[in-house]
Scaffold this motif. Structure first.
Motif, PDB file in Angstrom:
ATOM      1  N   GLU A  87     -21.091 -36.535 -27.846  1.00  0.00           N
ATOM      2  CA  GLU A  87     -20.438 -35.312 -26.967  1.00  0.00           C
ATOM      3  C   GLU A  87     -21.741 -35.207 -26.246  1.00  0.00           C
ATOM      4  OE1 GLU A  87     -19.720 -30.916 -28.666  1.00  0.00           O
ATOM      5  OE2 GLU A  87     -19.719 -32.102 -29.845  1.00  0.00           O
ATOM      6  N   ALA A  88     -23.016 -35.029 -27.295  1.00  0.00           N
ATOM      7  CA  ALA A  88     -24.433 -34.051 -26.766  1.00  0.00           C
ATOM      8  C   ALA A  88     -24.458 -35.054 -24.970  1.00  0.00           C
ATOM      9  CB  ALA A  88     -25.420 -34.972 -27.849  1.00  0.00           C
ATOM     10  N   HIS A  89     -24.270 -36.018 -25.512  1.00  0.00           N
ATOM     11  CA  HIS A  89     -24.933 -37.030 -23.970  1.00  0.00           C
ATOM     12  C   HIS A  89     -24.286 -36.533 -22.777  1.00  0.00           C
ATOM     13  CE1 HIS A  89     -28.342 -39.568 -25.061  1.00  0.00           C
ATOM     14  NE2 HIS A  89     -28.170 -40.284 -26.208  1.00  0.00           N
ATOM     15  N   ALA A 108     -13.486 -34.947 -22.800  1.00  0.00           N
ATOM     16  CA  ALA A 108     -11.492 -35.254 -22.768  1.00  0.00           C
ATOM     17  C   ALA A 108     -12.127 -35.808 -23.662  1.00  0.00           C
ATOM     18  CB  ALA A 108     -11.686 -35.029 -21.199  1.00  0.00           C
ATOM     19  N   TYR A 109     -11.832 -37.318 -23.499  1.00  0.00           N
ATOM     20  CA  TYR A 109     -11.752 -38.138 -24.909  1.00  0.00           C
ATOM     21  C   TYR A 109     -12.283 -37.710 -26.220  1.00  0.00           C
ATOM     22  CZ  TYR A 109      -8.077 -40.444 -21.498  1.00  0.00           C
ATOM     23  OH  TYR A 109      -6.541 -41.162 -21.569  1.00  0.00           O
ATOM     24  N   VAL A 110     -13.801 -37.680 -26.411  1.00  0.00           N
ATOM     25  CA  VAL A 110     -14.623 -37.595 -27.095  1.00  0.00           C
ATOM     26  C   VAL A 110     -14.359 -36.332 -27.866  1.00  0.00           C
ATOM     27  CG1 VAL A 110     -17.164 -37.132 -27.813  1.00  0.00           C
ATOM     28  CG2 VAL A 110     -17.035 -38.107 -25.985  1.00  0.00           C
ATOM     29  N   TYR A 111     -13.207 -34.961 -27.827  1.00  0.00           N
ATOM     30  CA  TYR A 111     -12.765 -33.990 -28.167  1.00  0.00           C
ATOM     31  C   TYR A 111     -11.740 -34.095 -28.684  1.00  0.00           C
ATOM     32  CZ  TYR A 111     -16.346 -30.792 -26.779  1.00  0.00           C
ATOM     33  OH  TYR A 111     -17.877 -30.451 -26.164  1.00  0.00           O
ATOM     34  N   LEU A 112     -10.982 -35.626 -28.362  1.00  0.00           N
ATOM     35  CA  LEU A 112      -9.490 -35.738 -28.013  1.00  0.00           C
ATOM     36  C   LEU A 112      -9.621 -36.845 -30.022  1.00  0.00           C
ATOM     37  CD1 LEU A 112      -6.858 -36.835 -25.429  1.00  0.00           C
ATOM     38  CD2 LEU A 112      -6.503 -35.222 -26.732  1.00  0.00           C
ATOM     39  N   ASN A 115     -10.482 -35.042 -32.579  1.00  0.00           N
ATOM     40  CA  ASN A 115      -9.375 -33.807 -32.670  1.00  0.00           C
ATOM     41  C   ASN A 115      -9.772 -32.545 -32.454  1.00  0.00           C
ATOM     42  OD1 ASN A 115      -6.482 -33.778 -33.321  1.00  0.00           O
ATOM     43  ND2 ASN A 115      -6.595 -33.049 -35.225  1.00  0.00           N
ATOM     44  N   ARG A 116     -10.758 -31.548 -31.450  1.00  0.00           N
ATOM     45  CA  ARG A 116     -10.628 -30.543 -31.549  1.00  0.00           C
ATOM     46  C   ARG A 116     -10.093 -30.342 -29.725  1.00  0.00           C
ATOM     47  NH1 ARG A 116     -17.347 -31.159 -31.732  1.00  0.00           N
ATOM     48  NH2 ARG A 116     -16.607 -29.109 -29.754  1.00  0.00           N
ATOM     49  N   LEU A 117      -8.654 -29.877 -30.422  1.00  0.00           N
ATOM     50  CA  LEU A 117      -7.774 -29.405 -28.949  1.00  0.00           C
ATOM     51  C   LEU A 117      -8.570 -28.550 -27.943  1.00  0.00           C
ATOM     52  CD1 LEU A 117      -4.608 -30.313 -30.484  1.00  0.00           C
ATOM     53  CD2 LEU A 117      -5.917 -31.929 -29.807  1.00  0.00           C
ATOM     54  N   CYS A 147      -2.424 -35.357 -22.402  1.00  0.00           N
ATOM     55  CA  CYS A 147      -2.113 -36.300 -23.752  1.00  0.00           C
ATOM     56  C   CYS A 147      -3.022 -35.219 -25.090  1.00  0.00           C
ATOM     57  CB  CYS A 147      -3.503 -37.236 -24.258  1.00  0.00           C
ATOM     58  SG  CYS A 147      -2.887 -38.817 -23.729  1.00  0.00           S
ATOM     59  N   ALA A 148      -4.084 -34.342 -24.617  1.00  0.00           N
ATOM     60  CA  ALA A 148      -3.984 -32.577 -25.267  1.00  0.00           C
ATOM     61  C   ALA A 148      -3.476 -31.932 -25.374  1.00  0.00           C
ATOM     62  CB  ALA A 148      -5.687 -32.767 -24.741  1.00  0.00           C
ATOM     63  N   LEU A 149      -2.456 -31.491 -23.763  1.00  0.00           N
ATOM     64  CA  LEU A 149      -1.361 -30.907 -23.954  1.00  0.00           C
ATOM     65  C   LEU A 149      -0.502 -30.856 -25.255  1.00  0.00           C
ATOM     66  CD1 LEU A 149      -1.596 -29.486 -20.631  1.00  0.00           C
ATOM     67  CD2 LEU A 149      -2.066 -28.201 -22.604  1.00  0.00           C
TER      68      LEU A 149
END
Length: 308
Positions: A87-89, A108-112, A115-117, A147-149
């Motif tokens: 995430e930081a990079h 977006a895939y990192v947050y998925l 599980n940070r929707l 995917c997130a929705l």
């Protein structure tokens, strides 16, 4: 050094890596060897992510203005499932190259993965907005948002995002993804509605395999097994015709001994397929479709088909 570079250009990666690793131990100017080793290890990201990351971090320490280096380092960390560091990079890459769509797509895939929707949806929307300005097939840039929705249970918004994707990518009808979204949440009436829309769409009818899959699955879930068997037989016949293996012969006219004749009697060009459960792979007991993202949420379907 030039020989190692030539080996890299010829995709002789192990030889190039071995030579560059010998050279890097010697005193040298610049970062030519580190950059080439980072690229070589990145080519085999699945197995050599730690080695690639080591060299990308060296390059970032020497030049903190190049967003591409942060992107590749983030990809290495993502592959290693070190999501917080990735995430930081990716955030650093967005600051250095705000117009680069790949940074938003991967974050977006990192947050998925974490599980940070809410953050995944935010990054997915930013990615989709940038995709609208891009040319060519940009369908994949809508996938993180969808995917997130879906994972957040926001079905209508997910379907709206897929339909918006089609406005900018007419060749991608998105019918199969919409069908699977409705199926995931047990909205079977909407599944049937999207199949009817799919059938009327001239462009959508080109996806014969996807349409056949959706139709077959819906018949099984609805418990209409006779229609499901008939649909499967029709798909088998269509695939033979499309491949040219038997021209446009109906199933009943295929050569004796062909596998389709070993699967049951044929009536009117389609398999009757009235077989015992152990022959068809069907298991006893009711089918329950379970939403993996909401534990305990399920609805039963009477009958005895294979669990989906």
């Amino acid at each position: 050094e030039y020989k190692a570079w030539l080996l890299k250009k010829e995709n002789r990666n192990p030889e190039s890596i071995a030579l560059f690793e010998k050279l890097i131990a010697r005193p040298h100017r610049g970062l030519f060897r580190e950059r080439n080793l980072a690229e070589l290890y990145y080519r085999d990201l699945g197995a050599r992510a730690p080695e690639a990351l080591r060299y990308y971090e060296t390059l970032i320490a020497a030049d903190d203005t190049d967003g591409d280096l942060d992107f590749f380092a983030g990809m290495c960390l993502y592959r290693m499932q070190r999501f917080a560091e990735a995430e930081a990079h990716f955030l650093a890459e967005q600051r250095k190259a705000p117009g680069d769509i790949d940074g938003y797509y991967r974050l977006a895939y990192v947050y998925l993965g974490m599980n940070r929707l809410p953050e995944a949806i935010e990054q997915g929307r930013a990615c989709a907005e940038l995709a609208k300005k891009d040319s060519g097939d940009t369908s994949r840039f809508w996938f993180p948002l969808v995917c997130a929705l879906r994972r957040a249970g926001r079905v209508d918004e997910a379907v709206a995002a897929m339909r918006e994707c089609r406005q900018f990518n007419p060749d991608n009808t998105c019918y199969k993804s919409i069908f699977e979204t409705y199926l995931q949440f047990g909205l079977l009436d909407k599944c049937e509605a999207i199949i009817r829309e799919w059938k009327k769409d001239k462009l959508g009818r080109r996806d014969v395999a996807g349409y056949g899959y959706a139709t077959l699955v819906l018949e099984i879930v609805r418990g209409r097994y006779a229609k499901a068997r008939q649909e499967k037989a029709w798909q088998f016949e269509t695939s033979l015709s499309a491949s040219g293996e038997f021209g446009r012969l109906p199933v009943r006219d295929l050569p004796r001994g062909h596998p389709v004749h070993q699967q049951g009697p044929v009536r009117g060009g389609a398999q009757d397929c009235r077989r015992k459960p152990h022959r068809t792979g069907l298991a006893a007991g009711p089918l329950r479709i379970v939403r993996a993202d909401l534990p305990g949420a399920a609805f039963p379907v009477p009958g005895h088909p294979r669990a989906l």
